[in-house]
Design an enzyme around this catalytic site. Sequence first.
Site, PDB file in Angstrom:
ATOM      1  N   GLU A 138      45.479  -6.089   8.155  1.00  0.00           N
ATOM      2  CA  GLU A 138      45.011  -6.895   7.142  1.00  0.00           C
ATOM      3  C   GLU A 138      45.915  -7.617   6.167  1.00  0.00           C
ATOM      4  O   GLU A 138      44.840  -7.915   5.048  1.00  0.00           O
ATOM      5  CB  GLU A 138      43.862  -7.901   7.790  1.00  0.00           C
ATOM      6  CG  GLU A 138      43.317  -7.450   8.870  1.00  0.00           C
ATOM      7  CD  GLU A 138      41.613  -7.814   9.067  1.00  0.00           C
ATOM      8  OE1 GLU A 138      41.084  -7.661   8.720  1.00  0.00           O
ATOM      9  OE2 GLU A 138      41.569  -8.083  10.501  1.00  0.00           O
ATOM     10  N   GLU A 285      41.985  -5.560  17.358  1.00  0.00           N
ATOM     11  CA  GLU A 285      40.741  -4.797  17.697  1.00  0.00           C
ATOM     12  C   GLU A 285      39.649  -6.281  17.681  1.00  0.00           C
ATOM     13  O   GLU A 285      40.238  -7.144  17.966  1.00  0.00           O
ATOM     14  CB  GLU A 285      40.319  -4.855  15.812  1.00  0.00           C
ATOM     15  CG  GLU A 285      39.793  -3.764  15.530  1.00  0.00           C
ATOM     16  CD  GLU A 285      40.325  -3.353  13.456  1.00  0.00           C
ATOM     17  OE1 GLU A 285      39.118  -4.842  13.631  1.00  0.00           O
ATOM     18  OE2 GLU A 285      40.451  -2.990  12.954  1.00  0.00           O
TER      19      GLU A 285
END
Length: 471
Positions: A138, A285
């Site tokens: 991220e 995820e």
Amino acid sequence: MAISKVTHFLLTIFVFCHVLLSTVKSSTLVQEIKQQSQEDKEPFVGVNIGTDVSKLLSPNDLVSFLQVEKITHIRLYEANTDILKALAKTKIRVIIGIPNNQILAIGSSNATAASWIGRNVVAYYPETLITAVAVGDEVLTTVPSSAPLLLPAIESVYSALVAANLHTQIKISTPHAASIVLDAFPPSQAFFNQSLSSVMVPLLRFLSKTGSPLMMNLYPYYVFMENKGVVPLDNSLFKPLTPSKEMVDPNTLLHYTNVLDAMIDAAYVSMKNLNVTDVAVLVTETGWPSRGDSKEPYATIDNADAYNSNLIRHVFDHSGTPLHPELTSSVYIYELFNEDLRSSPVSEANWGMFYGNSTPVYLLHVSGSGTFLANDTTNQTYCIAVDGVDSKTLQAALDWACGPGRANCSEIQAGEDCYQPSNVKNHASYAFDSYYQKEGKAPGSCDFKGVAMITTTDPSKHIYYTPLLIT
């Protein structure tokens, strides 16, 4: 995962090993991805393994645990030398991560990238089945200052793999937060944040060229929490819906029965808007917390159980998404263990399916869904005494079970078959399980004021590991 985690991301729909890229671009997403997947043609469910755990299993015990649970795909957030060694000569496939704080060095130096690949990939492959390297996590949303070096880091790592002749076996990508996609519903209107175009356009070109997946960390939990009253809980948990409750994309008239499919399709549409149609989405995820503070009332064991159980079934049903019913994305559940060392909020430490000692946090309901998570143990659950409880407390619980609880304790009397080994813990486990079975394994029948726990290991067989409980 969690607030800092709408962060950690997982491998694609098909693991892209031994790929020969076609010289002629396929006109459809499906044809291109099928050309790229020579080994794992079936979608899979993997797990993320975080290590902020106070009593984490040793690497060898961890690998044994994974094998007992039939977990075949894992993601590590960094290249843990001991775990990579322990994975050698198993069939467990692993994505290894390069932490965000190493991107500057690797993105600035091809030599640093080559050294990293030498130490963490070449040293273990192929004995350890490393399938991908996740560069950062991220990065674009959590450390935007590193964004200019993200693609250089990815390209440096790729060059090092080429030099080692491993670039067709091991893919390179970077996990993104869902927030890089704007206007995610309806999916047909989704697009990547245009301020990220200078990175996303060349990145997608790289993923297309190398047959690598777009890694996305997708959390319906956060979508629900941020849109309560708009997004129903049942849609977030994959629960069966009446047609009137399905979300409908007004532009395509496609019906969405769950939030995750909508998020995946939003990523596909965003790529198509940049003229990329040959990159698969890998959900690196996704998950649901089992406990939270007063501000997170939907972080419960029941909801975590429902989400992960239904997610697993959804993947193994091969149902794809409304936009791409022919393509089912593989997913990595966040996460395997509760990371009890994580700080607030409470949910941060409660995303795991297991506690750090390998005891299940809750009973998954995934019977018949492939071979993932030892589903052959369906309904074979037992009740035993918890380790570390003092004898006086155990004896009191044992007395209640054999007395008012009316458990059948005849076999643990002196001279009977189950009397040995004669100690309070073994006798308590026998009595607790007798009561648990007598009560039909009803909720609350294996507690005894906190000194008992459910296991799938038959107490009469002294097996160390406890397969995940499935009912």
